[in-house]
Design a protein around this motif. Structure first.
Motif, PDB file in Angstrom:
ATOM      1  N   PRO A 190      32.781  -1.086  24.781  1.00  0.00           N
ATOM      2  CA  PRO A 190      32.409  -2.312  25.483  1.00  0.00           C
ATOM      3  C   PRO A 190      33.351  -3.473  25.176  1.00  0.00           C
ATOM      4  CG  PRO A 190      31.071  -2.121  23.525  1.00  0.00           C
ATOM      5  CD  PRO A 190      31.981  -0.907  23.544  1.00  0.00           C
ATOM      6  N   CYS A 191      34.399  -3.195  24.384  1.00  0.00           N
ATOM      7  CA  CYS A 191      35.306  -4.243  23.932  1.00  0.00           C
ATOM      8  C   CYS A 191      36.700  -3.655  23.774  1.00  0.00           C
ATOM      9  CB  CYS A 191      34.829  -4.825  22.592  1.00  0.00           C
ATOM     10  SG  CYS A 191      34.386  -3.542  21.374  1.00  0.00           S
ATOM     11  N   SER A 192      37.675  -4.550  23.615  1.00  0.00           N
ATOM     12  CA  SER A 192      39.060  -4.115  23.416  1.00  0.00           C
ATOM     13  C   SER A 192      39.676  -4.980  22.333  1.00  0.00           C
ATOM     14  CB  SER A 192      39.852  -4.250  24.723  1.00  0.00           C
ATOM     15  OG  SER A 192      41.184  -3.827  24.544  1.00  0.00           O
ATOM     16  N   PRO A 193      39.723  -4.475  21.073  1.00  0.00           N
ATOM     17  CA  PRO A 193      40.208  -5.311  19.970  1.00  0.00           C
ATOM     18  C   PRO A 193      41.670  -5.718  20.157  1.00  0.00           C
ATOM     19  CG  PRO A 193      39.968  -3.025  19.280  1.00  0.00           C
ATOM     20  CD  PRO A 193      39.347  -3.122  20.631  1.00  0.00           C
ATOM     21  N   ALA A 194      41.895  -7.018  20.053  1.00  0.00           N
ATOM     22  CA  ALA A 194      43.256  -7.535  20.280  1.00  0.00           C
ATOM     23  C   ALA A 194      44.180  -7.218  19.123  1.00  0.00           C
ATOM     24  CB  ALA A 194      43.191  -9.048  20.508  1.00  0.00           C
ATOM     25  N   ASN A 195      43.629  -7.028  17.922  1.00  0.00           N
ATOM     26  CA  ASN A 195      44.446  -6.739  16.744  1.00  0.00           C
ATOM     27  C   ASN A 195      43.586  -5.997  15.735  1.00  0.00           C
ATOM     28  OD1 ASN A 195      42.893  -8.814  15.314  1.00  0.00           O
ATOM     29  ND2 ASN A 195      44.127 -10.269  16.519  1.00  0.00           N
TER      30      ASN A 195
ATOM     31  N   ALA B  73      36.871  -3.988  13.441  1.00  0.00           N
ATOM     32  CA  ALA B  73      35.558  -3.768  12.835  1.00  0.00           C
ATOM     33  C   ALA B  73      34.451  -4.379  13.678  1.00  0.00           C
ATOM     34  CB  ALA B  73      35.527  -4.344  11.416  1.00  0.00           C
ATOM     35  N   ALA B  74      34.681  -5.572  14.203  1.00  0.00           N
ATOM     36  CA  ALA B  74      33.676  -6.219  15.054  1.00  0.00           C
ATOM     37  C   ALA B  74      33.456  -5.426  16.344  1.00  0.00           C
ATOM     38  CB  ALA B  74      34.108  -7.647  15.373  1.00  0.00           C
ATOM     39  N   CYS B  75      34.543  -4.911  16.908  1.00  0.00           N
ATOM     40  CA  CYS B  75      34.429  -4.103  18.123  1.00  0.00           C
ATOM     41  C   CYS B  75      33.658  -2.816  17.830  1.00  0.00           C
ATOM     42  CB  CYS B  75      35.810  -3.794  18.678  1.00  0.00           C
ATOM     43  SG  CYS B  75      35.782  -2.832  20.215  1.00  0.00           S
ATOM     44  N   ALA B  76      33.925  -2.211  16.674  1.00  0.00           N
ATOM     45  CA  ALA B  76      33.213  -0.984  16.302  1.00  0.00           C
ATOM     46  C   ALA B  76      31.714  -1.239  16.203  1.00  0.00           C
ATOM     47  CB  ALA B  76      33.758  -0.441  14.986  1.00  0.00           C
ATOM     48  N   GLU B  77      31.335  -2.382  15.592  1.00  0.00           N
ATOM     49  CA  GLU B  77      29.903  -2.694  15.485  1.00  0.00           C
ATOM     50  C   GLU B  77      29.290  -2.953  16.864  1.00  0.00           C
ATOM     51  OE1 GLU B  77      26.830  -5.897  13.463  1.00  0.00           O
ATOM     52  OE2 GLU B  77      28.783  -5.523  12.524  1.00  0.00           O
ATOM     53  N   GLN B  78      30.029  -3.631  17.736  1.00  0.00           N
ATOM     54  CA  GLN B  78      29.527  -3.861  19.087  1.00  0.00           C
ATOM     55  C   GLN B  78      29.306  -2.530  19.810  1.00  0.00           C
ATOM     56  OE1 GLN B  78      31.971  -6.545  21.385  1.00  0.00           O
ATOM     57  NE2 GLN B  78      30.789  -6.226  23.267  1.00  0.00           N
ATOM     58  N   PHE B  79      30.243  -1.595  19.620  1.00  0.00           N
ATOM     59  CA  PHE B  79      30.096  -0.269  20.210  1.00  0.00           C
ATOM     60  C   PHE B  79      28.875   0.444  19.641  1.00  0.00           C
ATOM     61  CE2 PHE B  79      30.931   4.305  19.473  1.00  0.00           C
ATOM     62  CZ  PHE B  79      30.796   4.743  20.784  1.00  0.00           C
ATOM     63  N   ILE B  80      28.693   0.368  18.334  1.00  0.00           N
ATOM     64  CA  ILE B  80      27.546   1.023  17.693  1.00  0.00           C
ATOM     65  C   ILE B  80      26.234   0.520  18.289  1.00  0.00           C
ATOM     66  CG2 ILE B  80      26.252   1.103  15.512  1.00  0.00           C
ATOM     67  CD1 ILE B  80      29.071   1.260  14.126  1.00  0.00           C
ATOM     68  N   ARG B  81      26.136  -0.794  18.508  1.00  0.00           N
ATOM     69  CA  ARG B  81      24.899  -1.359  19.051  1.00  0.00           C
ATOM     70  C   ARG B  81      24.668  -0.912  20.502  1.00  0.00           C
ATOM     71  NH1 ARG B  81      22.625  -5.329  15.917  1.00  0.00           N
ATOM     72  NH2 ARG B  81      23.924  -6.075  14.164  1.00  0.00           N
ATOM     73  N   SER B  82      25.701  -0.938  21.333  1.00  0.00           N
ATOM     74  CA  SER B  82      25.524  -0.585  22.745  1.00  0.00           C
ATOM     75  C   SER B  82      25.360   0.925  22.937  1.00  0.00           C
ATOM     76  CB  SER B  82      26.700  -1.099  23.575  1.00  0.00           C
ATOM     77  OG  SER B  82      27.923  -0.504  23.151  1.00  0.00           O
ATOM     78  N   PHE B  83      26.220   1.699  22.285  1.00  0.00           N
ATOM     79  CA  PHE B  83      26.152   3.156  22.396  1.00  0.00           C
ATOM     80  C   PHE B  83      24.856   3.676  21.773  1.00  0.00           C
ATOM     81  CE2 PHE B  83      27.654   7.477  20.996  1.00  0.00           C
ATOM     82  CZ  PHE B  83      27.937   7.985  22.249  1.00  0.00           C
ATOM     83  N   GLY B  84      24.511   3.121  20.618  1.00  0.00           N
ATOM     84  CA  GLY B  84      23.298   3.555  19.931  1.00  0.00           C
ATOM     85  C   GLY B  84      22.041   3.266  20.716  1.00  0.00           C
ATOM     86  N   ARG B  85      22.027   2.160  21.422  1.00  0.00           N
ATOM     87  CA  ARG B  85      20.848   1.833  22.227  1.00  0.00           C
ATOM     88  C   ARG B  85      20.615   2.876  23.314  1.00  0.00           C
ATOM     89  NH1 ARG B  85      19.654  -1.956  26.885  1.00  0.00           N
ATOM     90  NH2 ARG B  85      17.590  -2.864  26.453  1.00  0.00           N
ATOM     91  N   ARG B  86      21.690   3.342  23.927  1.00  0.00           N
ATOM     92  CA  ARG B  86      21.548   4.356  24.972  1.00  0.00           C
ATOM     93  C   ARG B  86      21.125   5.703  24.385  1.00  0.00           C
ATOM     94  NH1 ARG B  86      23.806   3.488  29.886  1.00  0.00           N
ATOM     95  NH2 ARG B  86      22.452   5.240  30.436  1.00  0.00           N
ATOM     96  N   LEU B  87      21.730   6.084  23.244  1.00  0.00           N
ATOM     97  CA  LEU B  87      21.409   7.387  22.677  1.00  0.00           C
ATOM     98  C   LEU B  87      20.049   7.421  21.992  1.00  0.00           C
ATOM     99  CD1 LEU B  87      24.432   7.868  23.327  1.00  0.00           C
ATOM    100  CD2 LEU B  87      24.499   9.304  21.286  1.00  0.00           C
ATOM    101  N   TYR B  88      19.698   6.323  21.299  1.00  0.00           N
ATOM    102  CA  TYR B  88      18.400   6.274  20.612  1.00  0.00           C
ATOM    103  C   TYR B  88      17.264   5.839  21.534  1.00  0.00           C
ATOM    104  CZ  TYR B  88      19.825   7.046  15.738  1.00  0.00           C
ATOM    105  OH  TYR B  88      20.259   7.598  14.555  1.00  0.00           O
ATOM    106  N   ARG B  89      17.596   5.359  22.732  1.00  0.00           N
ATOM    107  CA  ARG B  89      16.619   4.877  23.719  1.00  0.00           C
ATOM    108  C   ARG B  89      15.824   3.671  23.223  1.00  0.00           C
ATOM    109  NH1 ARG B  89      17.501  10.282  22.537  1.00  0.00           N
ATOM    110  NH2 ARG B  89      15.290  10.668  22.150  1.00  0.00           N
TER     111      ARG B  89
END
Length: 451
Positions: A28-33, A38-54
């Motif tokens: 859901p993000c594209s880290p510029a550097n 790490a912030a992008c990874a956490e954002q992914f964990i929250r969005s991806f996890g919501r779909r998988l964990y329902r």
């Protein structure tokens, strides 16, 4: 073994998910550097996890996957590999693999399901998959609190193409899932098209999907619709002229029609060298009529090999002279014999495997709808009787109930199942209406607390 297969599948999927441009589509993000990774990874964990964990992940759940990502990075791996580790871990999590409805410690009796629990039940009933963002948003905003709310979402979901995944129910009910491994002896059935089993399954899926969503959607259409969906290869297999191309297309039929005379439905009950009147009859009695066939007694004499002197129906008639065999075979043989006009790969025929003229005379017995009992001349008459039966209609509703609940009905479900059958009958056998009705039952939005 299953755990090992889950691991292997997760490893392959995780690698594919981050390969090439797939990673950009996944995130859901594209880290510029490097500092932003790490912030992008956490954002992914929250969005991806919501779909998988329902559901929206708790702080503890987020921290668990942040740790997985961190372990990859401190181990010297790059951002892409860290995301791969996270995907792999998610796909092996019980929160993803299982639909859990935990009861509060010390609770008892019957409880209402939460919004996110109902979102999962709705989605797996209607889409065979996890809820979309719109359904999760509604659940977490308290907009699945009433049955009217459930009905609004269910109608939205039935209008989505994903609802056509209802064919998974037919796969299980009529055993179409066995078709991908269909085997027929080349000596008995020479010249069959390659991948016949998967083609028969595709035809069956197309018929069920269009019958429910495009052809009126009634049980009567499912049981007796005089059409199917064929491509050139299947049409040639059946001997149907005028069909060209690889795409499945609607074809009108005469002399056969409906779920029970589809080549795939018939073939799932047959043997590798011949049809099986017995297995076909058992399928109708148990799967379509929801009746029980007693277990066979020990030391049953063999039916014997295919003979040029006797048809299978005649051999079974002799079989039924044995009192030990008659009890079961009187229930099943007359329901299987009418389908003898179709061979073990679904083709119409007039001669059996040994060259004998086929005998399609059978009978409907033991239906509670007494006027429908009696002799039938062939499969068309048999299917017509079954399509008129209240007992068959109730059986279909029961089978869909079992599929939706993931279990067989119990004594405590009697009010719900009675209501379901009554309203299904009043609707004229509207299958989509039955799906909506299932979401309005006590059994759908409540659960018995497990001690």
């Amino acid at each position: 073994m299953l755990a090992a297969q889950y691991l292997d599948a997760a490893e392959a999927l995780a690698a594919q998910a981050v390969a090439g441009n797939n990673l950009n589509a996944l995130l859901p993000c594209s880290p510029a550097n490097a500092a932003a990774e790490a912030a992008c990874a956490e954002q992914f964990i929250r969005s991806f996890g919501r779909r998988l964990y329902r559901h929206t992940l708790s702080g503890e759940e987020v921290a668990r996957y942040v740790t997985v990502y961190g372990n990859a990075r401190t181990g010297g791996y790059d951002f892409r590999t860290g995301i791969e580790w996270v995907v792999f871990a998610f796909l092996n999590s019980p929160g993803f693999l299982y639909r859990v409805e935990p009861d509060a410690p010390g609770s008892s009796g019957v409880r209402s399901l939460t919004g996110v629990e109902l979102a999962s039940r709705l989605s797996y009933l209607l889409w065979q998959s996890a809820p979309d963002d719109a359904l999760l948003d509604a659940a977490e905003a308290g907009q699945l609190a009433t049955r009217a709310d459930l009905d609004v979402q269910a109608r939205r979901m039935l209008d989505d193409p994903k609802a056509r995944r209802l064919v998974a129910f037919f796969d299980q009910w009529l055993k179409w899932e066995k078709l991908d491994a269909l085997i027929r002896e080349p000596t008995a059935f020479p010249g069959l098209p390659m991948n016949l089993g998967p083609m028969l399954r595709s035809e069956a899926h197309a018929f069920a999907e269009h019958a429910v969503f495009d052809e009126g959607g009634t049980l009567g259409t499912l049981l007796s619709g005089q059409f199917t969906y064929l491509n050139q290869a299947l049409a040639q297999h059946y001997g149907v002229p005028g069909v060209t191309g690889a795409a499945l297309q609607r074809v009108s039929l005469t002399g056969r029609g409906g779920l029970l005379t589809l080549g795939g439905t018939l073939a799932t009950s047959d043997l590798s060298t011949r049809t099986s009147i017995v297995h076909r009859g058992v399928a109708v009695r148990t799967q379509v009529m929801c009746q029980i066939v007693p277990a066979p007694p020990p030391n049953i004499p063999a039916l014997g090999p295919i003979s040029s002197n006797l048809t299978q129906a005649q051999r079974l008639e002799m079989h039924r002279t044995d009192p030990g065999c008659a009890g079961c075979h009187n229930l099943i043989d007359p329901l299987g014999t009418p389908f003898e006009s179709f061979d073990a790969v679904g083709r119409a025929r007039t001669l059996d495997e040994a060259g004998n003229p086929v005998d399609t005379k059978g009978a409907v017995t033991k239906l509670k709808d007494e006027p429908l009992n009696g002799p039938v001349a062939d499969s068309a008459e048999l299917v017509s009787r079954l399509a008129q039966s209240n007992e068959v209609r109730d059986c279909f509703a029961t089978q869909l109930y079992r599929f939706s609940m993931g279990r067989k009905e119990e004594a405590g479900d009697a009010c719900s199942t009675h209501t379901m059958k009554k309203r299904f009958a009043e609707s004229g056998g509207d299958v989509k209406g039955l799906l909506l009705l299932l979401t309005q039952l006590d059994d759908f939005d409540h659960r018995q607390v497990q001690p």
